[in-house]
Design an enzyme around this catalytic site. Structure first.
Site: not given
Length: 299
Positions: A171, A217, A248
């Site tokens: 991320s 995601d 995600h």
């Protein structure tokens, strides 16, 4: 070197997925000795037995490992973490990887990468960032500081080759790994996992980079992050993009689908081990976990 662009959409076959899951597991290849002849046929940095489709997907590789807690220390650019490393010193030094979690992600969210990658023959530092809400730029600073510490001041520095270093992150940590690669072109590899960054343009990056995105995601949608990030790298050699089925958080849960790409990428570019090229080019056999895969292949 002649290169070609290869790209193929995965064929969805539940049978292949079920078959793959039957033989993957943490026990695979743990503690297996490396045939000397096989390693000698590769290069000076190659370590471990000849790889197989099963071994590159295994959560446990052929090396026994240990770990050390890294406590906080004043004046150091990163907070704390854990060093994971192979216990075998007969192979000389190892390449090193530092892994950052994502926004509000604690170290344990990426901890499995430490033990898994160490068992495949790397020294790995998994980070607890200075603040859970650190932005990608701050995470990039900590990733690079972690590499400097690993190679220069850590208790396992004698096991680390300072010329074979890589970064990974999830991320915002993935955005940080791309920023780190833009700051230090001497890195051997970068692997952003469902990366997030306010700007997706990383056209200045020349480090061999493998981006892992997913098709569902909703936090860092691939259309706004991973896709344009790869587009900014697409025309360069040694840059790849795999899109997995998942969300995600998929890359921070152990999955053979991710490991089958990550391990060969690090082996090929950090260790320069050409035995792993065949798992990247030509394309691996499709299965139900991969949406698409694209890269420029070394021939």
């Amino acid at each position: 070197m002649r290169r070609q662009i290869v790209k193929r959409s995965a064929v969805l076959t539940a049978a292949l997925a079920v078959g793959a899951s039957a033989f993957l597991g943490p026990q695979a290849f743990a503690g297996q000795a490396a045939p000397a002849a096989a390693v000698a046929s590769a290069n000076a940095f190659a370590k471990g037995p000849d790889p197989t489709e099963q071994s590159i997907q295994a959560q446990r590789g052929p090396f026994a490992t240990a770990q050390r807690t890294v406590p906080p220390e004043g004046g150091r650019a990163f907070n704390r973490g854990t060093v994971h490393y192979p216990t075998d010193t007969s192979h000389g030094t190892y390449g090193a990887v530092v892994v950052s979690p994502g926004f509000f992600g604690p170290e344990f969210s990426v901890a499995w990468y430490g033990s898994t990658l160490a068992s495949h023959g790397f020294v790995v530092l998994t980070l607890e960032t200075n603040f859970l809400f650190d932005q990608p730029d701050a995470r990039a600073t900590q990733l690079l500081a972690g590499l400097d510490w690993l190679a220069g001041r850590s208790p396992v520095k004698d096991r680390v080759d300072p010329n074979r270093l890589a970064v990974m992150g999830h991320s915002m940590g993935g955005g940080g790994s791309l920023i780190a690669a833009s700051r230090n072109p001497a890195l051997k590899a970068a692997i952003p996992l469902t990366p997030w960054n306010t700007s997706p343009d990383f056209s200045t990056v020349t480090v061999p980079t493998l981006i892992l995105g997913t098709d569902n995601d909703t936090i860092a949608p691939a259309t706004r992050h991973a896709d344009p990030m790869y587009d900014s790298l697409r025309d360069k050699p040694d840059e790849g993009y795999v899109k997995l089925r998942g969300d995600h958080l998929t890359p921070i849960r152990y999955t053979a689908a991710a490991t089958r790409f990550i391990v060969p990428w690090l082996k090929r570019y950090v260790d320069e081990d050409t035995r792993y090229s065949r798992f990247l080019c030509p394309l691996p056999a499709p299965d139900a976990t991969v949406v698409s895969f694209e890269l420029r292949c070394p021939i």
